[in-house]
Design an enzyme around this catalytic site. Structure first.
Site, PDB file in Angstrom:
ATOM      1  N   CYS A 108     -53.550 -49.311  34.771  1.00  0.00           N
ATOM      2  CA  CYS A 108     -53.423 -50.306  33.703  1.00  0.00           C
ATOM      3  C   CYS A 108     -53.815 -49.655  32.392  1.00  0.00           C
ATOM      4  O   CYS A 108     -54.155 -48.466  32.336  1.00  0.00           O
ATOM      5  CB  CYS A 108     -54.292 -51.522  33.991  1.00  0.00           C
ATOM      6  SG  CYS A 108     -56.061 -51.129  34.090  1.00  0.00           S
ATOM      7  N   CYS A 111     -57.086 -47.694  32.058  1.00  0.00           N
ATOM      8  CA  CYS A 111     -57.095 -46.296  32.502  1.00  0.00           C
ATOM      9  C   CYS A 111     -56.722 -45.384  31.343  1.00  0.00           C
ATOM     10  O   CYS A 111     -57.336 -44.324  31.139  1.00  0.00           O
ATOM     11  CB  CYS A 111     -56.121 -46.102  33.656  1.00  0.00           C
ATOM     12  SG  CYS A 111     -56.586 -46.948  35.186  1.00  0.00           S
ATOM     13  N   ASP A 514     -27.666 -38.859   1.572  1.00  0.00           N
ATOM     14  CA  ASP A 514     -27.766 -37.501   1.077  1.00  0.00           C
ATOM     15  C   ASP A 514     -26.384 -36.858   1.191  1.00  0.00           C
ATOM     16  O   ASP A 514     -25.561 -37.288   2.007  1.00  0.00           O
ATOM     17  CB  ASP A 514     -28.799 -36.726   1.898  1.00  0.00           C
ATOM     18  CG  ASP A 514     -28.896 -35.285   1.454  1.00  0.00           C
ATOM     19  OD1 ASP A 514     -29.058 -35.052   0.252  1.00  0.00           O
ATOM     20  OD2 ASP A 514     -28.787 -34.396   2.318  1.00  0.00           O
ATOM     21  N   ASP A 693     -30.951 -34.889   5.870  1.00  0.00           N
ATOM     22  CA  ASP A 693     -30.790 -33.765   6.784  1.00  0.00           C
ATOM     23  C   ASP A 693     -31.841 -32.676   6.557  1.00  0.00           C
ATOM     24  O   ASP A 693     -32.412 -32.164   7.493  1.00  0.00           O
ATOM     25  CB  ASP A 693     -29.389 -33.157   6.625  1.00  0.00           C
ATOM     26  CG  ASP A 693     -29.133 -32.017   7.579  1.00  0.00           C
ATOM     27  OD1 ASP A 693     -29.115 -32.276   8.789  1.00  0.00           O
ATOM     28  OD2 ASP A 693     -28.985 -30.876   7.109  1.00  0.00           O
ATOM     29  N   ASP A 697     -35.769 -34.033   2.491  1.00  0.00           N
ATOM     30  CA  ASP A 697     -35.509 -35.463   2.639  1.00  0.00           C
ATOM     31  C   ASP A 697     -36.611 -36.175   3.424  1.00  0.00           C
ATOM     32  O   ASP A 697     -36.552 -37.399   3.583  1.00  0.00           O
ATOM     33  CB  ASP A 697     -34.171 -35.683   3.360  1.00  0.00           C
ATOM     34  CG  ASP A 697     -32.986 -35.296   2.486  1.00  0.00           C
ATOM     35  OD1 ASP A 697     -33.059 -35.530   1.272  1.00  0.00           O
ATOM     36  OD2 ASP A 697     -32.009 -34.755   3.019  1.00  0.00           O
TER      37      ASP A 697
END
Length: 798
Positions: A108, A111, A514, A693, A697
């Protein structure tokens, strides 16, 4: 003596305080939080003592399930320090290394909390986080201060024995869980059919003509059939009920488990005393139908994870490396280093990112990009790890290996996104918890009212009220839709890196674009070169190639590489939005904008100079991506306003904007300028998206409400973006927006149905017009409906 024996037997039945396993007759005892606790073995005793002594006892209050049993002897993890293994599974991070391991012992969220808190207590641990759903543990450590084996032994001593995060381990664990779920569902289905068959005979005896002996016989047979369904097939619900009561949390399992136990328990009492009514059919139908709904929802989730699992498993274990004498040797992938030359045979997977040598090659990149057809790559192009060699053997020079490849980076980013729950899902969980608490109060009031009117029907009506209004549909409405949408996106080559990316994308109304490497192809061409000083064209190109060899801007690729000259460049520095500078033979050179490199008016070309005088001028030719015009038209049709923002010169940006019909464009935009424009639009109330890219950016990708980056772009853009396009098609942005909006519609439909169903069904059940069995059928039909509605996203057509 009898009292002592009873106490001992009761303690043994209660199980080990740490792991819940059966205790020996003389268990070990510990003092934890002022109470004496019994544990089954020295391993659990050591783990519990360590947790207590290090101030982490809160784990026992937070946990929703017993821990795994701790081995009395921990494994030796010194082999994990092997350089080859670390090269294949660890990666460098600021201050040290990072590795991801698996542990099947997490039960759970407590843990995961314990693992993180325990490992961070060890000196030299930079970061430690775990996810109980995926079983993955991410460790960052400083090798100079702590050994990896020490961290792993600490995990093992707490009962979370680690294993390497390979696809095979996770796949085996997934199969085991799937088999358990199918067996439970099969048992529940068989038992439900038998119980309903006997119940139908009892229901048809409306005139009371059946003899008491026959009636009791059918009830006892139904009891025998229902018992394994409730306590074996329905065990996940009963275990969830125990966790919820222990932690005082009103979750779904508390409602389901209590309803099943109430129906079964009162039916058992009525069977023993020969009462008028039993409800075994309601208990088994509830278990079966709810298991079926959860199995379907689990299948949707597995499909959503399939793309990431495939990415994690695709790399081969061995590679064919060329030696200096031309001979080849099959070596482990961890022994591959940048600069090595590898051979890849037809039908084999490219093991590392590298530069294609010798001749063009055809590669199947479907797993990475979603493109169905093989892609022809030319010599000098970069091949991505995970690509499949199709037509002829190829040779490549390794650039990145192991955890540094783009494949590994995407796998990590998408895996982290799946570990987090979206905001909508968290809201739905909170609403469901409050609804469950209110539903229990309503059921008690209904029982009290019917006890005054018709005591013999009070329990039946209250049970039907609990069952029919179980908010399973509400809890499944959002996760099922999001899981199906992410699967559909992944199959189209769009990977979501943020949990709320789809929710925001559906509201997108302005997209900043861009130019270089985004709207245009990432392979620019050097068109013309003009020299002004003593250098000739070849020397100017060599110097420019050396200056830009470490630059990440897409235009840098137009100059190629000059490794000999690159080694002579010192003090290389990237100036965002302007260019790059470096020192060669004691002279500082600049490459970039005219005003930056040569103190001239900006004309859109790339200039080489010393900051005051010009040495050479380069003009770059760029080509639009094949589907750029179609993508722009599709985005406009969706009502998205487009703006072009580029750091290139006015002429180049104006040409691209005119070709695509984009009226709103800006040239010579620095990263700060782009971010300022996004902030301006956001202040006007717009939801702003960004497609970028290059590494420059990254600020705007992080600052936009939702952002796209290409998988082939800079790694920093992946960390800043919300979604990554694994292929080259721009149309995928429009497809992703369409799918996000369809997901939003389906989520709203699911929520509307879940709320309307409960608003209608609850009064009918409270008025005694619905039997418990029919209530179970109605509740499950509601849950199945929202899951099936979400499955429409798997076959959504953009």
């Amino acid at each position: 003596m009898a009292a002592v024996a009873d106490a001992v037997l009761g303690e043994v039945a209660a199980g080990c305080f740490h792991c819940g396993e059966t205790l020996p007759l003389l268990p070990l005892r510990l003092d934890i939080a002022g109470e004496t606790r019994a544990v089954c073995c020295s391993g659990c005793a050591a783990a519990a003592s360590w947790i207590r002594d290090n101030g982490l006892g809160q784990y026992y209050q937070l946990r929703q399930a017993d821990a795994a049993r701790v081995n009395t002897r921990t494994q030796d993890y010194s082999d994990w320090m092997d350089e080859e293994l670390l090269a294949g599974h660890a990666r460098a991070v600021p201050g040290g290394l990072e590795i991801t391991v698996l542990s099947s012992a997490m039960r759970c969220a407590a843990c995961a909390w314990l693992i993180g808190a325990a490992l961070r207590k060890l000196p030299g641990t930079l970061e430690a986080s775990a996810n109980a759903l995926t079983g993955r543990i991410r460790l960052q450590w400083n090798p100079q201060q702590v050994a990896l084996s020490t961290l792993l032994q600490q995990l093992d001593s707490l009962g979370y024995a680690p294993s390497l995060a390979t696809g095979g381990v996770r796949e085996r664990e997934t199969r085991r869980q799937w088999r358990r779920d199918v067996l439970r569902l099969g048992l529940a289905g068989l038992g439900a059919m038998q119980a309903m068959m006997f119940a139908e005979v009892l229901y048809l005896d409306s005139a009371g003509e059946m003899s008491l002996a026959t009636r009791d016989f059918l009830r006892w047979i139904t009891l025998l059939v229902a018992t394994p369904v409730v306590f074996v097939a329905g065990w996940p619900f009963l275990a969830g009920l125990a966790r919820g009561l222990r932690q005082r949390q009103w979750d779904m399992d508390v409602l389901v488990g209590s309803s099943v136990l109430l129906a079964y328990g009162f039916s058992l009492v009525e069977t023993l005393r020969g009462g008028a009514q039993v409800w075994f059919d309601a208990a088994v139908m509830f278990v079966f139908l709810l298991l079926a709904a959860r199995q379907l929802e689990s299948w949707v989730r597995r499909r959503a994870c399939a793309q990431v699992d495939a990415l994690a498993q695709v790399r081969p274990a061995l590679a064919l490396r060329e030696g200096a004498d031309g001979t080849c040797q099959r070596v482990a992938l961890g022994r591959i280093r940048p600069g090595d030359v590898l051979q890849v045979a037809v039908g084999e997977v490219v093991p590392a990112d590298g530069e294609l040598l010798d001749a063009a090659a055809s590669l199947d990149e479907a797993l990475l990009s979603g493109e169905a057809l093989p892609v022809l790559r030319q010599p000098g192009e970069t091949l991505a790890a995970g690509s499949l060699c199709c037509s002829a053997p190829l040779r490549l020079r390794v650039l990145r290996t192991g955890a540094d490849t783009r494949l590994a980076e995407l796998t990590r980013l998408v895996g982290r996104a799946q570990e987090q729950r979206p905001h909508l899902a968290r809201v739905a969980d909170r609403v469901a918890r409050h609804f469950i608490a209110a539903l229990f109060v309503t059921a008690v009031l209904v029982f009290a009212l019917w006890w005054r009117l018709q005591p013999e029907r009070a329990f039946e009506v209250a049970l039907a009220t609990l069952v029919i209004s179980c908010p399973c549909a509400l809890s499944l409405a959002i996760p099922a839709a999001l899981a199906a949408a992410h699967d559909s996106l992944a199959r189209r080559g769009v990977l979501a890196l943020r949990p709320d990316a789809l929710e925001t994308l559906a509201r997108l109304d302005v997209l900043l674009l861009d130019k270089t490497g985004s709207l245009t192809t990432p392979q620019p061409l050097l068109d013309t070169v003009q020299v002004f000083g003593s250098l000739d064209v070849a020397q100017a190109r060599t110097l420019a190639a050396a200056l830009q060899c470490d630059a990440s801007h897409p235009l840098a690729a137009a100059f190629g590489t000059s490794m000999a000259a690159a080694g002579e460049v010192q003090q290389r520095r990237l100036c965002a939005g302007q260019g790059v500078e470096g020192v060669v033979d004691g002279v500082c050179y600049r490459l970039g904008r005219a005003d930056f490199a040569a103190a001239r008016d900006d004309d859109g070309a790339i200039w080489l100079g010393d900051g005051n005088a010009a040495i050479a001028s380069f003009s770059i030719k760029q080509q639009l991506r094949e589907d750029a015009a179609a993508a722009v038209a599709a985005l406009r049709a969706q009502g998205v306003r487009l703006e072009l923002a580029s750091g290139d010169g006015v002429a180049a940006v104006a040409e691209i904007a005119a070709a695509l019909g984009i009226a709103d464009w800006r040239a010579r935009q620095s990263p700060q300028d782009k971010l300022a424009r996004a902030r301006e639009l956001q202040q006007q109330g717009h939801i702003v998206g960004m497609l970028g890219d290059g590494i420059n950016d990254a600020p705007i990708l992080a600052g936009a409400d939702v952002s796209f980056a290409f998988a082939g772009g800079a790694a920093l853009t992946h960390r800043a973006a919300d979604l990554v396009l694994t292929g080259t098609r721009l149309l995928r942005i429009a497809e992703a927006i369409a799918l996000a909006r369809q997901t939003r519609r389906i989520v709203r439909q699911n929520l509307a149905w879940a709320l309307a169903y409960n608003a209608i069904a609850l009064p009918f059940a409270a008025c005694g017009l619905v039997s418990p069995a029919l209530a179970a059928l109605g509740m499950t039909a509601s849950s199945l409906l929202v899951v099936l509605n979400a499955l429409r996203l798997l076959r959504a057509v953009p």
